[in-house]
Design an enzyme around this catalytic site. Structure first.
Site, PDB file in Angstrom:
ATOM      1  N   LEU A 153       6.610   4.529   1.738  1.00  0.00           N
ATOM      2  CA  LEU A 153       6.542   5.876   1.194  1.00  0.00           C
ATOM      3  C   LEU A 153       5.834   6.816   2.178  1.00  0.00           C
ATOM      4  O   LEU A 153       6.271   7.956   2.402  1.00  0.00           O
ATOM      5  CB  LEU A 153       5.801   5.853  -0.153  1.00  0.00           C
ATOM      6  CG  LEU A 153       5.694   7.184  -0.868  1.00  0.00           C
ATOM      7  CD1 LEU A 153       7.061   7.777  -1.139  1.00  0.00           C
ATOM      8  CD2 LEU A 153       4.917   7.032  -2.172  1.00  0.00           C
ATOM      9  N   LEU A 196       0.819  -1.216   0.000  1.00  0.00           N
ATOM     10  CA  LEU A 196       0.000   0.000   0.000  1.00  0.00           C
ATOM     11  C   LEU A 196       0.850   1.263   0.000  1.00  0.00           C
ATOM     12  O   LEU A 196       0.330   2.365  -0.083  1.00  0.00           O
ATOM     13  CB  LEU A 196      -0.897   0.021   1.243  1.00  0.00           C
ATOM     14  CG  LEU A 196      -2.110  -0.889   1.201  1.00  0.00           C
ATOM     15  CD1 LEU A 196      -2.877  -0.786   2.510  1.00  0.00           C
ATOM     16  CD2 LEU A 196      -3.032  -0.523   0.043  1.00  0.00           C
ATOM     17  N   HIS A 240      28.760   2.070  -5.161  1.00  0.00           N
ATOM     18  CA  HIS A 240      27.356   2.283  -5.556  1.00  0.00           C
ATOM     19  C   HIS A 240      26.934   3.726  -5.280  1.00  0.00           C
ATOM     20  O   HIS A 240      26.317   4.010  -4.251  1.00  0.00           O
ATOM     21  CB  HIS A 240      26.459   1.312  -4.793  1.00  0.00           C
ATOM     22  CG  HIS A 240      26.614  -0.091  -5.233  1.00  0.00           C
ATOM     23  ND1 HIS A 240      25.939  -0.610  -6.310  1.00  0.00           N
ATOM     24  CD2 HIS A 240      27.407  -1.080  -4.776  1.00  0.00           C
ATOM     25  CE1 HIS A 240      26.285  -1.874  -6.493  1.00  0.00           C
ATOM     26  NE2 HIS A 240      27.179  -2.181  -5.565  1.00  0.00           N
ATOM     27  N   ARG A 271      32.724  -8.621  -3.632  1.00  0.00           N
ATOM     28  CA  ARG A 271      33.799  -9.517  -3.188  1.00  0.00           C
ATOM     29  C   ARG A 271      35.041  -9.390  -4.072  1.00  0.00           C
ATOM     30  O   ARG A 271      36.127  -9.701  -3.672  1.00  0.00           O
ATOM     31  CB  ARG A 271      33.363 -10.982  -3.297  1.00  0.00           C
ATOM     32  CG  ARG A 271      32.249 -11.357  -2.400  1.00  0.00           C
ATOM     33  CD  ARG A 271      32.001 -12.863  -2.386  1.00  0.00           C
ATOM     34  NE  ARG A 271      30.899 -13.080  -1.457  1.00  0.00           N
ATOM     35  CZ  ARG A 271      29.625 -13.012  -1.795  1.00  0.00           C
ATOM     36  NH1 ARG A 271      29.287 -12.783  -3.043  1.00  0.00           N
ATOM     37  NH2 ARG A 271      28.689 -13.171  -0.885  1.00  0.00           N
ATOM     38  N   LYS A 273     -17.847   7.782   8.676  1.00  0.00           N
ATOM     39  CA  LYS A 273     -18.159   6.396   8.999  1.00  0.00           C
ATOM     40  C   LYS A 273     -16.898   5.657   9.488  1.00  0.00           C
ATOM     41  O   LYS A 273     -16.928   4.934  10.485  1.00  0.00           O
ATOM     42  CB  LYS A 273     -18.710   5.718   7.739  1.00  0.00           C
ATOM     43  CG  LYS A 273     -19.231   4.339   7.957  1.00  0.00           C
ATOM     44  CD  LYS A 273     -19.994   3.916   6.716  1.00  0.00           C
ATOM     45  CE  LYS A 273     -20.288   2.434   6.736  1.00  0.00           C
ATOM     46  NZ  LYS A 273     -20.781   1.973   5.458  1.00  0.00           N
ATOM     47  N   LYS A 300       3.415   1.776   2.515  1.00  0.00           N
ATOM     48  CA  LYS A 300       3.731   2.132   3.908  1.00  0.00           C
ATOM     49  C   LYS A 300       5.080   2.820   3.998  1.00  0.00           C
ATOM     50  O   LYS A 300       5.254   3.783   4.727  1.00  0.00           O
ATOM     51  CB  LYS A 300       3.831   0.841   4.737  1.00  0.00           C
ATOM     52  CG  LYS A 300       2.667   0.617   5.647  1.00  0.00           C
ATOM     53  CD  LYS A 300       2.953  -0.519   6.624  1.00  0.00           C
ATOM     54  CE  LYS A 300       3.480  -1.687   5.999  1.00  0.00           C
ATOM     55  NZ  LYS A 300       3.758  -2.882   6.121  1.00  0.00           N
ATOM     56  N   CYS A 337      29.966  -0.995 -10.131  1.00  0.00           N
ATOM     57  CA  CYS A 337      30.433  -2.229  -9.498  1.00  0.00           C
ATOM     58  C   CYS A 337      30.713  -3.294 -10.558  1.00  0.00           C
ATOM     59  O   CYS A 337      31.702  -3.200 -11.263  1.00  0.00           O
ATOM     60  CB  CYS A 337      29.429  -2.680  -8.441  1.00  0.00           C
ATOM     61  SG  CYS A 337      30.214  -3.656  -7.164  1.00  0.00           S
ATOM     62  N   LEU A 338      29.821  -4.270 -10.758  1.00  0.00           N
ATOM     63  CA  LEU A 338      30.051  -5.242 -11.822  1.00  0.00           C
ATOM     64  C   LEU A 338      30.203  -4.521 -13.169  1.00  0.00           C
ATOM     65  O   LEU A 338      30.974  -4.945 -14.029  1.00  0.00           O
ATOM     66  CB  LEU A 338      28.881  -6.239 -11.886  1.00  0.00           C
ATOM     67  CG  LEU A 338      29.057  -7.384 -12.871  1.00  0.00           C
ATOM     68  CD1 LEU A 338      30.088  -8.382 -12.377  1.00  0.00           C
ATOM     69  CD2 LEU A 338      27.729  -8.109 -13.115  1.00  0.00           C
ATOM     70  N   ASP A 374      -0.625 -11.248  10.079  1.00  0.00           N
ATOM     71  CA  ASP A 374       0.379 -12.217   9.618  1.00  0.00           C
ATOM     72  C   ASP A 374       0.967 -12.924  10.840  1.00  0.00           C
ATOM     73  O   ASP A 374       1.331 -12.261  11.820  1.00  0.00           O
ATOM     74  CB  ASP A 374       1.551 -11.529   8.904  1.00  0.00           C
ATOM     75  CG  ASP A 374       1.138 -10.833   7.618  1.00  0.00           C
ATOM     76  OD1 ASP A 374       0.007 -11.084   7.168  1.00  0.00           O
ATOM     77  OD2 ASP A 374       1.945 -10.052   7.078  1.00  0.00           O
ATOM     78  N   ILE A 375       1.074 -14.245  10.767  1.00  0.00           N
ATOM     79  CA  ILE A 375       1.595 -14.997  11.910  1.00  0.00           C
ATOM     80  C   ILE A 375       2.983 -14.502  12.310  1.00  0.00           C
ATOM     81  O   ILE A 375       3.265 -14.259  13.480  1.00  0.00           O
ATOM     82  CB  ILE A 375       1.655 -16.504  11.567  1.00  0.00           C
ATOM     83  CG1 ILE A 375       0.230 -17.056  11.502  1.00  0.00           C
ATOM     84  CG2 ILE A 375       2.473 -17.275  12.600  1.00  0.00           C
ATOM     85  CD1 ILE A 375       0.147 -18.513  11.142  1.00  0.00           C
ATOM     86  N   GLU A 418      24.578   5.361  -6.497  1.00  0.00           N
ATOM     87  CA  GLU A 418      23.120   5.529  -6.490  1.00  0.00           C
ATOM     88  C   GLU A 418      22.546   5.551  -5.081  1.00  0.00           C
ATOM     89  O   GLU A 418      21.483   6.126  -4.839  1.00  0.00           O
ATOM     90  CB  GLU A 418      22.454   4.432  -7.335  1.00  0.00           C
ATOM     91  CG  GLU A 418      22.450   3.013  -6.752  1.00  0.00           C
ATOM     92  CD  GLU A 418      23.719   2.209  -7.028  1.00  0.00           C
ATOM     93  OE1 GLU A 418      24.754   2.823  -7.374  1.00  0.00           O
ATOM     94  OE2 GLU A 418      23.686   0.969  -6.881  1.00  0.00           O
TER      95      GLU A 418
END
Ligand code: GLN
Length: 547
Positions: A19, A15, A519, A474, A222, A17, A380-381, A146-147, A521
């Site tokens: 954000l 939903l 990275h 790595r 309501k 959350k 990276c890669l 959720d369990i 980004e």
């Protein structure tokens, strides 16, 4: 002592959350408060580092080297607050800590139970650093009921009771589905979700209701009545055209006011929203469009490259241009000519990745960009592939490759210009790893310093010769090939401070060809675009003018 906002979700997942939490963080900052955001994930994996990007999206890395859920990326992009190791936890990590303590005998032979041992561990996690900020926003992953989430819900309930009255509030996100047949927004799923929450002892203070229609006053009343919340604490979360509209949209709907009201804090001083107004203006009023190809492996799930896509958007905003991402699956041209797949792109980005699949295609993409003078950003890669391409096609090392692929295949096929790093220095201590340490927790992770050559393109872009960027890998480019490659024109323009690890390479005679071992980004923000992405998009705009 921080005030706590616990953010939970109901009815369905996805939903927004994360954000909503991030936008609330930004709004509280706009009112002059300090914030920190945290994520509690009910899954049993100990950390997201070993979870498939196909399933779980990108792994977000923090400065202090934690591999976390991608929601922490949203938090950073909206608040500018660098996330830490202590901002993300999963059930798996909580349980493994409890079990370690039990093995060590810390519990003195007592029976170990979810309540209080697991819940206490969660509460300790929540309390870390609570003297540092005004507001701590804690998002619970999954949906109520959720369990696996139950210990977390129980822990936040207890936590709010342990604190003085008024120190913690609960914000719950739900869905208001629209039934076309009756022309109505239905409130029943929200009522059920709140009932579920109340049955475990949590009464929401603020309800954020996701719907693609306006919520009529009658429905709002309501919901307030049946869910026992105040009418002005029923906040509509409309669908947005851009996530960067969220702080302004949530402010319009009254989210920050509702939250401050729930804490009984005066909300009348207006927030300063200039930053977000400027961001929205740049998102919604671009002056042109460029096509940037992401040549990847996980192209079916865009979340796998979440931060890269966002950083490109920020780069576009810096140039007032819209960046249109073209997803290209590198595997398609592993054994074919790359040109039909790449022609027409204004810039090429090869992102990070693991394993050999698709790497021949990525190497061809680097070659295509080099030969055709198309802007190239290798991350990276993507940097490692650019180096292999240079070694094979320019420096006469036709069997150049990465040790990663030989390890995977279990045979030696390549001259390893990219090799498996076994020991390195982090801060002032040495890190070592064995060849067998192949999965989880054995990477060079987190922020490391790099020194840039003063006359390099990257030093100009960063406006500095010392930078700090986040790593997650790595393998390393072998510095022993430096002279050979530099003689061919591939400059090693960024190095680790001791000169042993190549951090950045760039082609001298190319308008814009840069590979970075880190990275970038992960550190880009809409209100503070990363310089590499801003300049990469600028170069793409220039290319678009030539074609
Ligand atoms: N697989 C490469 C390595 O481990 C690159 C990792 C990455 O791109 N994040 O070095």
């Amino acid at each position: 002592m921080a005030r706590y906002v616990f953010i939970t979700g109901g009815v369905v997942s996805s939903l927004g959350k994360g954000l909503a939490s991030a936008a609330l963080g930004a709004l509280l900052q706009a009112r002059g408060y300090t914030v920190r955001l945290r994520k509690l994930d009910p899954y049993l994996n100990v950390d997201p580092g070993t979870m498939s990007p196909f399933e779980h999206g990108e792994v977000f890395v923090t400065d202090d080297g934690a591999e976390t859920d991608l929601d922490l990326g949203h938090y950073e992009r909206f608040t500018g607050v660098s996330a830490r190791n202590t901002d993300s936890v999963s059930s798996g990590r909580i349980y493994s800590t409890v079990l370690e303590k039990e093995r060590r005998g810390d519990y003195l032979g007592k029976t170990i139970q979810v309540i209080p041992h697991v819940t206490n561990e969660i509460k300790d996690f929540l309390a870390t650093g609570d003297d540092e900020v005004d507001f701590m926003l804690c998002e619970i992953g999954g949906t109520v009921g959720d369990i696996e989430g139950l210990p977390f819900f129980e822990a936040i309930r207890q936590f709010s009771q342990d604190k003085p009255r008024g120190q913690c509030i609960f914000m719950h996100l739900t869905l208001l589905p629209y039934l076309g047949a009756s022309g109505e927004l239905k409130t029943k799923p929200t009522q059920h979700s709140v009932k579920e929450l109340r049955s475990i002892g949590i009464a929401p203070d603020v309800l954020v209701c996701r719907s693609d229609k306006e919520i009529p006053a009658k429905e709002r009343a309501k919901i307030a009545l049946f869910c026992n919340v105040r009418q002005d604490a029923v906040i509509a979360a409309p669908d947005l055209k851009s996530i960067y509209e969220a702080p302004l949209a949530y402010h319009r709907e009254g989210l920050d006011k509702a939250v401050l009201d729930a804490f009984q804090i005066n909300h009348s001083p207006k927030p300063v929203l200039d930053r977000w107004e400027d961001v929205a203006d740049r998102v919604f009023n671009p002056e042109g469009e460029v096509r940037v190809g992401i040549i990847g492996k996980y192209t079916q799930l865009e979340d796998a490259y979440k931060s890269i896509v966002e950083a490109l958007t920020h780069g576009g905003m810096a140039n007032r241009a819209k960046v249109k991402v073209e997803w290209v699956d590198a595997e398609l041209f592993d054994n074919e000519d790359a040109e039909p797949y790449l022609k027409g792109l204004h810039a090429i980005l090869v992102p990070g990745g693991f394993g050999e699949r698709g790497t021949e295609g990525k190497i061809k993409a680097a070659q295509f960009a080099r030969e055709n003078k198309i802007p190239y950003l290798g991350i990276c890669l993507g940097m490692q592939m650019a180096v292999i391409e240079a070694a094979r096609n320019v420096a006469n090392l036709s069997d150049a490759g990465s040790e990663e692929f030989d390890h995977e295949a279990g045979e030696k096929r390549f001259t390893p210009v990219v090799y498996h790093l076994k020991e390195w220095v982090q801060g002032n201590h040495k890190v070592e790893r064995k060849v067998e340490d192949n999965k989880g927790g054995t990477m060079r992770l987190g922020a490391y310093t790099a020194k840039l050559a003063a006359d390099s393109k990257v030093a100009g872009i960063y406006g500095s010769t010392t930078i700090e960027e986040r790593h997650r890998h790595r393998y390393e480019v072998d510095v022993r090939y430096r002279d050979q490659l530099e003689n061919c024109g591939l400059t090693f323009s960024g190095m680790s401070p001791d000169g042993s690890l190549p951090e950045i390479v760039e082609w001298k005679d190319h308008p814009w060809f840069i590979g970075v071992q880190f990275h970038p980004e992960l550190k880009s923000k809409p209100f503070d675009p990363h310089p590499l992405f801003a300049d990469f998009v600028r170069a793409a705009i220039e290319t678009s003018r030539l074609v």
